[in-house]
Design a protein around this motif. Sequence first.
Motif, PDB file in Angstrom:
ATOM      1  N   PRO A 215       0.743  -1.363  -0.178  1.00  0.00           N
ATOM      2  CA  PRO A 215      -0.401  -0.311  -0.158  1.00  0.00           C
ATOM      3  C   PRO A 215       1.353   0.880  -0.172  1.00  0.00           C
ATOM      4  O   PRO A 215       0.207   2.195  -0.436  1.00  0.00           O
ATOM      5  N   GLU A 216       2.207   0.911  -0.015  1.00  0.00           N
ATOM      6  CA  GLU A 216       3.486   2.390   0.521  1.00  0.00           C
ATOM      7  C   GLU A 216       3.169   2.944  -0.745  1.00  0.00           C
ATOM      8  O   GLU A 216       3.621   3.923  -0.563  1.00  0.00           O
ATOM      9  N   VAL A 217       2.872   2.129  -1.794  1.00  0.00           N
ATOM     10  CA  VAL A 217       3.574   2.445  -3.351  1.00  0.00           C
ATOM     11  C   VAL A 217       2.615   3.943  -3.489  1.00  0.00           C
ATOM     12  O   VAL A 217       3.330   4.672  -4.239  1.00  0.00           O
ATOM     13  N   GLU A 218       1.450   4.491  -3.354  1.00  0.00           N
ATOM     14  CA  GLU A 218       0.496   5.052  -3.100  1.00  0.00           C
ATOM     15  C   GLU A 218       1.420   6.633  -2.745  1.00  0.00           C
ATOM     16  O   GLU A 218       1.515   7.982  -3.422  1.00  0.00           O
ATOM     17  N   ASN A 219       1.945   6.601  -1.850  1.00  0.00           N
ATOM     18  CA  ASN A 219       2.352   7.683  -1.013  1.00  0.00           C
ATOM     19  C   ASN A 219       3.825   8.442  -1.456  1.00  0.00           C
ATOM     20  O   ASN A 219       4.733   9.393  -1.543  1.00  0.00           O
ATOM     21  N   ALA A 220       4.550   6.751  -2.044  1.00  0.00           N
ATOM     22  CA  ALA A 220       5.928   7.327  -2.220  1.00  0.00           C
ATOM     23  C   ALA A 220       5.876   8.126  -4.398  1.00  0.00           C
ATOM     24  O   ALA A 220       6.333   8.693  -4.426  1.00  0.00           O
ATOM     25  N   LEU A 221       4.835   6.753  -4.963  1.00  0.00           N
ATOM     26  CA  LEU A 221       4.568   7.800  -6.383  1.00  0.00           C
ATOM     27  C   LEU A 221       3.774   9.574  -5.639  1.00  0.00           C
ATOM     28  O   LEU A 221       4.324  10.456  -6.551  1.00  0.00           O
ATOM     29  N   ALA A 222       3.322   9.597  -4.401  1.00  0.00           N
ATOM     30  CA  ALA A 222       2.517  11.198  -4.211  1.00  0.00           C
ATOM     31  C   ALA A 222       3.937  11.791  -4.430  1.00  0.00           C
ATOM     32  O   ALA A 222       4.515  13.281  -4.475  1.00  0.00           O
ATOM     33  N   MET A 223       4.617  11.382  -2.876  1.00  0.00           N
ATOM     34  CA  MET A 223       6.460  12.104  -2.342  1.00  0.00           C
ATOM     35  C   MET A 223       6.835  12.011  -3.823  1.00  0.00           C
ATOM     36  O   MET A 223       7.883  13.198  -4.389  1.00  0.00           O
TER      37      MET A 223
END
Length: 256
Positions: A215-223
């Motif tokens: 699930p952490e991929v979403e925040n990684a992409l946003a960053m």
Amino acid sequence: MLSKQLGRHIVLSTALCFMAVGCSSQPDEEQQVAKTQIESLYEQARESMAAGNFNLAQEQLSNLNRRFPFGPYAHQVQLDLIYLHYKLDNTEEALAAIDRFISLNPNHKDIDYAMYMRGLVNQRAEHNGIHAMFGVDRSDRDSSMAEEAFKDFAELVRKYPDSEYAADAKKRLVAIKSRLAKKELAVAQYYMDRQAYLAAANRGRYILEHFSDTPEVENALAMMVESYDQLDLPELREDALKVLRANFPGNQLVSN
């Protein structure tokens, strides 16, 4: 005269024969006594385990292991001790016992259990009960034990895919992956807070490459989108935004 000597010889031979029989049967009797004693001691330890008295069970099995290291229950005693070390949070003792068992018994039928327990021990050592109890997120803490647990479970699944422990190991691999991704995300956020945008974007890309199913991929992409925006790299920003839009259409950056 000859008959007397012959008679004495027969008597002597018979006596020696009985002595020989007595000597040969004595070790068998001793072995039977030892086996019965071992069975009794092991049963006592198992009763302590069943009652939840793990400290007493550990003491009993340790004594049994020292006294009869090659007894009929030797391997099972060693496996039970591994479990007890795990239950009592004796991390170093558990890992040492596991490594010793695997090294000395590489073809044992329960080798998959020993490998599974190694993963459990490392995973428990990594987990901080105090933080979990109070709901404190410490994703930035040391993840070395989680990485070891991941290796243990991955090796178990690879070597023994049909093991009864493989299914649970797979579930734990997913959870540990998420834990490791959170650690990378926390580092990326650290860089973002300090306006080290290139380092933050690189951490985000690392999560995308190594933890794509978390699930952490979403925040990684946003960053990554925000970091490339700050770095005035429109092409890279647009690439990251496209991936974010395709996979997480509800994200705030996409809707904006």
